[in-house]
Design a protein around this motif. Structure first.
Motif, mmCIF file in Angstrom:
data_model
loop_
_atom_site.group_PDB
_atom_site.id
_atom_site.type_symbol
_atom_site.label_atom_id
_atom_site.label_comp_id
_atom_site.label_asym_id
_atom_site.label_seq_id
_atom_site.Cartn_x
_atom_site.Cartn_y
_atom_site.Cartn_z
ATOM 1 N N ILE A 16 9.149 -34.570 -31.529
ATOM 2 C CA ILE A 16 9.142 -35.129 -30.177
ATOM 3 C C ILE A 16 8.390 -34.127 -29.317
ATOM 4 O O ILE A 16 8.864 -33.021 -29.103
ATOM 5 C CB ILE A 16 10.561 -35.350 -29.629
ATOM 6 C CG1 ILE A 16 11.332 -36.300 -30.548
ATOM 7 C CG2 ILE A 16 10.493 -35.926 -28.220
ATOM 8 C CD1 ILE A 16 12.726 -36.644 -30.067
ATOM 9 N N LYS A 19 8.430 -30.435 -30.318
ATOM 10 C CA LYS A 19 9.699 -30.034 -30.940
ATOM 11 C C LYS A 19 9.823 -30.684 -32.311
ATOM 12 O O LYS A 19 9.620 -31.890 -32.468
ATOM 13 C CB LYS A 19 10.888 -30.458 -30.069
ATOM 14 C CG LYS A 19 11.199 -29.473 -28.949
ATOM 15 C CD LYS A 19 12.525 -29.840 -28.281
ATOM 16 C CE LYS A 19 12.399 -31.149 -27.513
ATOM 17 N NZ LYS A 19 13.664 -31.563 -26.876
ATOM 18 N N ILE A 21 12.062 -32.141 -34.730
ATOM 19 C CA ILE A 21 13.440 -32.635 -34.647
ATOM 20 C C ILE A 21 14.043 -32.879 -36.034
ATOM 21 O O ILE A 21 15.154 -32.457 -36.327
ATOM 22 C CB ILE A 21 13.524 -33.931 -33.815
ATOM 23 C CG1 ILE A 21 12.908 -33.725 -32.429
ATOM 24 C CG2 ILE A 21 14.964 -34.400 -33.711
ATOM 25 C CD1 ILE A 21 13.705 -32.900 -31.477
ATOM 26 N N SER A 41 26.629 -31.963 -32.919
ATOM 27 C CA SER A 41 25.866 -32.633 -31.878
ATOM 28 C C SER A 41 24.444 -32.079 -31.790
ATOM 29 O O SER A 41 24.230 -30.882 -31.904
ATOM 30 C CB SER A 41 26.578 -32.441 -30.543
ATOM 31 O OG SER A 41 25.895 -33.120 -29.552
ATOM 32 N N GLY A 42 23.484 -32.975 -31.631
ATOM 33 C CA GLY A 42 22.102 -32.552 -31.447
ATOM 34 C C GLY A 42 21.353 -32.262 -32.732
ATOM 35 O O GLY A 42 20.207 -31.822 -32.689
ATOM 36 N N CYS A 43 21.967 -32.518 -33.890
ATOM 37 C CA CYS A 43 21.288 -32.162 -35.136
ATOM 38 C C CYS A 43 20.298 -33.228 -35.575
ATOM 39 O O CYS A 43 19.545 -33.037 -36.524
ATOM 40 C CB CYS A 43 22.299 -31.881 -36.236
ATOM 41 S SG CYS A 43 23.193 -33.335 -36.760
ATOM 42 N N GLY A 44 20.280 -34.380 -34.908
ATOM 43 C CA GLY A 44 19.261 -35.382 -35.216
ATOM 44 C C GLY A 44 19.785 -36.634 -35.899
ATOM 45 O O GLY A 44 19.012 -37.407 -36.454
ATOM 46 N N LYS A 45 21.081 -36.863 -35.836
ATOM 47 C CA LYS A 45 21.656 -38.014 -36.528
ATOM 48 C C LYS A 45 21.166 -39.328 -35.911
ATOM 49 O O LYS A 45 20.722 -40.228 -36.632
ATOM 50 C CB LYS A 45 23.191 -37.953 -36.454
ATOM 51 C CG LYS A 45 23.778 -36.645 -36.973
ATOM 52 C CD LYS A 45 25.298 -36.635 -36.916
ATOM 53 C CE LYS A 45 25.883 -36.684 -35.511
ATOM 54 N NZ LYS A 45 25.666 -35.504 -34.688
ATOM 55 N N THR A 46 21.249 -39.407 -34.590
ATOM 56 C CA THR A 46 20.806 -40.636 -33.922
ATOM 57 C C THR A 46 19.323 -40.873 -34.166
ATOM 58 O O THR A 46 18.892 -42.002 -34.457
ATOM 59 C CB THR A 46 21.068 -40.535 -32.409
ATOM 60 O OG1 THR A 46 22.463 -40.368 -32.198
ATOM 61 C CG2 THR A 46 20.599 -41.775 -31.688
ATOM 62 N N THR A 47 18.558 -39.800 -34.081
ATOM 63 C CA THR A 47 17.121 -39.920 -34.293
ATOM 64 C C THR A 47 16.824 -40.456 -35.685
ATOM 65 O O THR A 47 15.976 -41.340 -35.859
ATOM 66 C CB THR A 47 16.454 -38.547 -34.108
ATOM 67 O OG1 THR A 47 16.915 -37.988 -32.873
ATOM 68 C CG2 THR A 47 14.962 -38.661 -34.078
ATOM 69 N N GLU A 175 28.027 -43.475 -34.279
ATOM 70 C CA GLU A 175 29.307 -43.101 -33.679
ATOM 71 C C GLU A 175 29.980 -44.312 -33.024
ATOM 72 O O GLU A 175 30.258 -44.312 -31.838
ATOM 73 C CB GLU A 175 29.093 -41.996 -32.633
ATOM 74 C CG GLU A 175 28.449 -40.773 -33.253
ATOM 75 C CD GLU A 175 28.352 -39.620 -32.265
ATOM 76 O OE1 GLU A 175 29.277 -39.491 -31.453
ATOM 77 O OE2 GLU A 175 27.385 -38.871 -32.334
ATOM 78 N N HIS A 206 31.081 -37.799 -35.790
ATOM 79 C CA HIS A 206 31.420 -36.398 -35.573
ATOM 80 C C HIS A 206 32.704 -36.042 -36.299
ATOM 81 O O HIS A 206 33.017 -34.884 -36.494
ATOM 82 C CB HIS A 206 31.746 -36.159 -34.095
ATOM 83 C CG HIS A 206 30.563 -35.921 -33.246
ATOM 84 N ND1 HIS A 206 29.646 -34.949 -33.512
ATOM 85 C CD2 HIS A 206 30.158 -36.514 -32.111
ATOM 86 C CE1 HIS A 206 28.725 -34.971 -32.570
ATOM 87 N NE2 HIS A 206 29.009 -35.912 -31.714
HETATM 88 N N1 LIG Z 1 13.713 -38.907 -26.185
HETATM 89 C C1 LIG Z 1 13.857 -37.600 -26.476
HETATM 90 N N2 LIG Z 1 13.063 -36.675 -25.894
HETATM 91 C C2 LIG Z 1 13.187 -35.375 -26.181
HETATM 92 N N3 LIG Z 1 14.082 -34.880 -27.040
HETATM 93 C C3 LIG Z 1 14.905 -35.728 -27.658
HETATM 94 C C4 LIG Z 1 14.843 -37.141 -27.402
HETATM 95 N N4 LIG Z 1 15.789 -37.729 -28.155
HETATM 96 C C5 LIG Z 1 16.402 -36.753 -28.837
HETATM 97 N N5 LIG Z 1 15.881 -35.554 -28.547
HETATM 98 C C6 LIG Z 1 16.278 -34.256 -29.136
HETATM 99 O O1 LIG Z 1 16.360 -34.418 -30.519
HETATM 100 C C7 LIG Z 1 17.455 -33.708 -31.040
HETATM 101 C C8 LIG Z 1 18.318 -34.611 -31.872
HETATM 102 O O2 LIG Z 1 18.896 -35.578 -31.033
HETATM 103 P P1 LIG Z 1 19.870 -36.693 -31.583
HETATM 104 O O3 LIG Z 1 20.196 -37.587 -30.457
HETATM 105 O O4 LIG Z 1 19.257 -37.297 -32.787
HETATM 106 O O5 LIG Z 1 21.133 -35.824 -31.995
HETATM 107 P P2 LIG Z 1 22.524 -36.324 -32.570
HETATM 108 O O6 LIG Z 1 22.708 -35.630 -33.871
HETATM 109 O O7 LIG Z 1 22.590 -37.786 -32.576
HETATM 110 O O8 LIG Z 1 23.540 -35.707 -31.526
HETATM 111 P P3 LIG Z 1 24.928 -36.322 -30.994
HETATM 112 O O9 LIG Z 1 25.911 -36.126 -32.077
HETATM 113 O O10 LIG Z 1 25.242 -35.486 -29.810
HETATM 114 O O11 LIG Z 1 24.689 -37.751 -30.658
HETATM 115 C C9 LIG Z 1 18.172 -33.083 -29.867
HETATM 116 O O12 LIG Z 1 17.808 -31.743 -29.790
HETATM 117 C C10 LIG Z 1 17.658 -33.838 -28.679
HETATM 118 O O13 LIG Z 1 17.586 -33.005 -27.559
#
Ligand SMILES: Nc1ncnc2c1ncn2[C@@H]1O[C@H](COP(=O)(O)OP(=O)(O)OP(=O)(O)O)[C@@H](O)[C@H]1O
Ligand SMILES: [Mg+2]
Lengths: 253, 287
Positions: A16, A19, A21, A41-47, A175, A206
């Motif tokens: 992204i 970065k 990701i 949190s923030g490890c990239g699961k949603t992505t 989640e 989580h």
């Molecule tokens: N649209 C975006 N623009 C910039 N950075 C992003 C964007 N979406 C996600 N990120 C970054 O990508 C990384 C992974 O985000 P993601 O949402 O996949 O985490 P996650 O594992 O789902 O976290 P959580 O458990 O908190 O939902 C994070 O560091 C987040 O800041």
């Protein structure tokens, strides 16, 4: 390729902006099993989940490299219609987003856009899917009410029913219970357990305890990398990696 | 302690400022309404709104401003409908099909904002040039086209502001159910933002009906009610202008009466906009 593997991710990298990701993700997700993605949190699961049905196409700065094979079709490099690919995957997002229409229409939306309009069949389907997600009794007398009037837990179940109604092979759930009270969480969890065997389900969570209750297969992510993936039994009772052991002990979360 | 005192002072200082500004605005509004009512109400009559000007109307003789009322309504309805047909697809397109093209979308928004800020007399001059080029004469049609240009940026940007607030999660939900982007636009985003879209349309209508400068050269002026779009038409703002510049006090007072009519139409638009907003807002109670 292995017949029991539904989704095969090869050398997936996602950026992204500048970065990094998702880093060198290699995953095999078993067919018609429930796979849990764990990680802080923030490890990239949603992505990762959004990459699977190419919702990442909507975000300006996202670049994706690598391959994702679903039934041997590389969905990142395909001539196939993306709409068809997405239809094959029901998505349950962290927050429910009911469509701006009534409850009945929410469930039948997917059917209607693919041209099925027979009133009787639609009615039938609505009852079927709302029963399947345990919502029928609560809403059967108010199907014409706007879906936004439902409680968040009911909306979450409605979204599940809506997703099931397009008859996907894969269910992606991000989640799905994090915003819900224990009872609604329980309901959703139980539904996943009932579906298991009929769908390939991927649940992001989580909660270690939840993972233990529902998972057949576990993928553990940390800072954009997959640290460990294994059957639930092996993963919880016999973790291989140091990081996994720490995570299971609750040293970080 | 001292810090707290400063904070308290700041707090009450801004309170006073806010109160005074609010008071000023409300007072101005009342003053405007009071002035047109005070000067115009005695001249307002059924004759005034039900008849076209008779000979000598502008010298204080009989007649009314029906020509201007009808002309203004024709013009604004026409322009609003044309503008709507163009604006809605554009607003939806930039919010849904172009989600990934952030820079392009920002450029489009910037241009539309510039166009919004262009004074309406410039649109009038532009419309006039276009009219001459195509060999048109001052007419309802030429006025409608000019007004359409004037309100399109307003309409697109107002719709756009509403569409922008829809969370991307709704788009994701719609796409994962197998909708195409266009289905997402017309079946989901349109519905979700319908109240705001109606407001945007009525806002543009209000702007169109109140504008004098853009129709000055393009619509012309006539004492008759137009029977086709190729005929010239009168408008309320111009009618007010012509009456107000008369040296005869009676005629001047009629200008204020005409202003009441115009204000009333705009008020009606605002109220129906509110009403329709609430009526179509049923899907967005929670979220
Ligand atoms: N649209 C975006 N623009 C910039 N950075 C992003 C964007 N979406 C996600 N990120 C970054 O990508 C990384 C992974 O985000 P993601 O949402 O996949 O985490 P996650 O594992 O789902 O976290 P959580 O458990 O908190 O939902 C994070 O560091 C987040 O800041
Ligand atoms: Mg997440």
């Amino acid at each position: 390729m292995d017949n029991d593997i539904k989704i095969n991710i090869k050398d997936l990298n996602l950026f992204i902006g500048n970065k990094h990701i998702l880093k060198n993700i290699n995953i095999s997700i078993p067919n018609k099993k429930l796979t849990v993605i764990l990680g802080p949190s923030g490890c990239g699961k949603t992505t990762l989940l959004k990459t699977l049905n190419r919702l990442t196409d909507l975000y300006p700065e996202v670049k994706v490299k690598g391959n994702i094979f679903i039934d041997n079709e590389d969905i990142l490099h395909t001539n196939k219609n993306i709409t068809e690919i997405r239809k094959n995957m029901g998505l349950l997002s962290q927050q429910p987003y009911p469509l701006p229409m009534n409850i009945f229409r929410n469930v039948t939306y997917g059917l209607r856009i693919s041209g099925r309009r027979n009133r009787k069949i639609l009615k039938n389907r609505v009852e079927h899917y709302l029963k399947q997600v345990n919502l029928w009794d609560e809403v059967k007398d108010r199907l014409k009410d706007s879906a936004s009037q439902l409680s968040i837990g009911q909306q979450q179940r409605l979204c599940l029913a809506r997703g099931l109604a397009v008859d996907p092979e894969i269910i992606l759930a991000d989640e799905p219970t994090s915003a819900l009270d224990p009872i609604s969480s329980q309901t959703i969890e139980n539904e996943f357990l009932t579906f298991n065997g009929n769908y390939t389900i991927i649940v992001v969570t989580h909660s270690l305890r939840q993972a233990k209750r529902i998972a057949d297969y576990v993928i553990f992510m940390y800072l954009g990398e997959v640290i460990e993936q294994n059957s639930a039994d092996e993963f919880f009772n016999n973790p291989k990696e140091e990081k996994t052991k720490e995570y299971l002990k609750g040293i970080f979360n | 302690m001292r810090h707290l005192k400063i904070k308290q002072f700041e707090e009450s200082f801004f309170r006073v400022i806010m109160f005074l500004s609010t008071l000023l605005i409300v007072l101005t509004l009342f003053l405007i309404i009071f002035t047109i009512l005070y000067k115009g109400l005695p001249s307002l009559s059924w004759e005034m709104i039900s008849q076209v000007p008779k000979g000598g109307f502008y010298f204080g003789k009989e007649g009314g401003i029906l020509n201007a009322i009808i002309g203004s309504l024709y013009l604004s309805f026409g322009a609003t409908i044309i503008a709507m047909i163009i604006s809605l697809p554009v607003a939806l397109f930039i919010n849904i099909h172009l989600v990934k093209r952030k820079k392009l979308v920002n450029a489009i928004r910037f241009i539309l904002d510039l166009l919004w800020g262009v004074p309406s007399i410039v649109y009038g001059a532009f419309g006039f040039a276009v009219m001459i080029y195509f060999g048109l004469r001052t007419s309802l049609l030429a006025g409608m086209i000019t007004l359409t240009f004037l309100i399109i940026p307003i309409m697109i940007r107002s719709m756009d502001e509403v569409l922008k607030t829809i969370p991307i999660g709704l788009m994701e939900a719609s796409l994962s159910l197998g909708s195409t982007r266009s289905e997402t636009a017309y079946k989901i985003f349109f519905k979700q933002s319908l109240p705001g879209i109606i407001t945007a349309i009525l806002l543009s209508f209000g702007r169109a009906i109140g504008d004098a400068a853009s129709v000055l050269f393009t619509t012309g002026y006539t004492d008759n009610i137009p029977t086709s779009i190729s005929q010239p038409a009168a408008t309320l703002p111009l009618s007010i202008f012509f009456q107000l510049t008369s040296p005869i006090p009676e005629v001047q007072n009629r200008a204020y009466a005409s202003a009441i009519v115009l204000t009333f139409i705009i008020l009606l638009i605002s109220i129906s906009s509110r009403f329709l907003f609430n009526k179509f807002n049923k899907h967005n109670i929670k979220s």
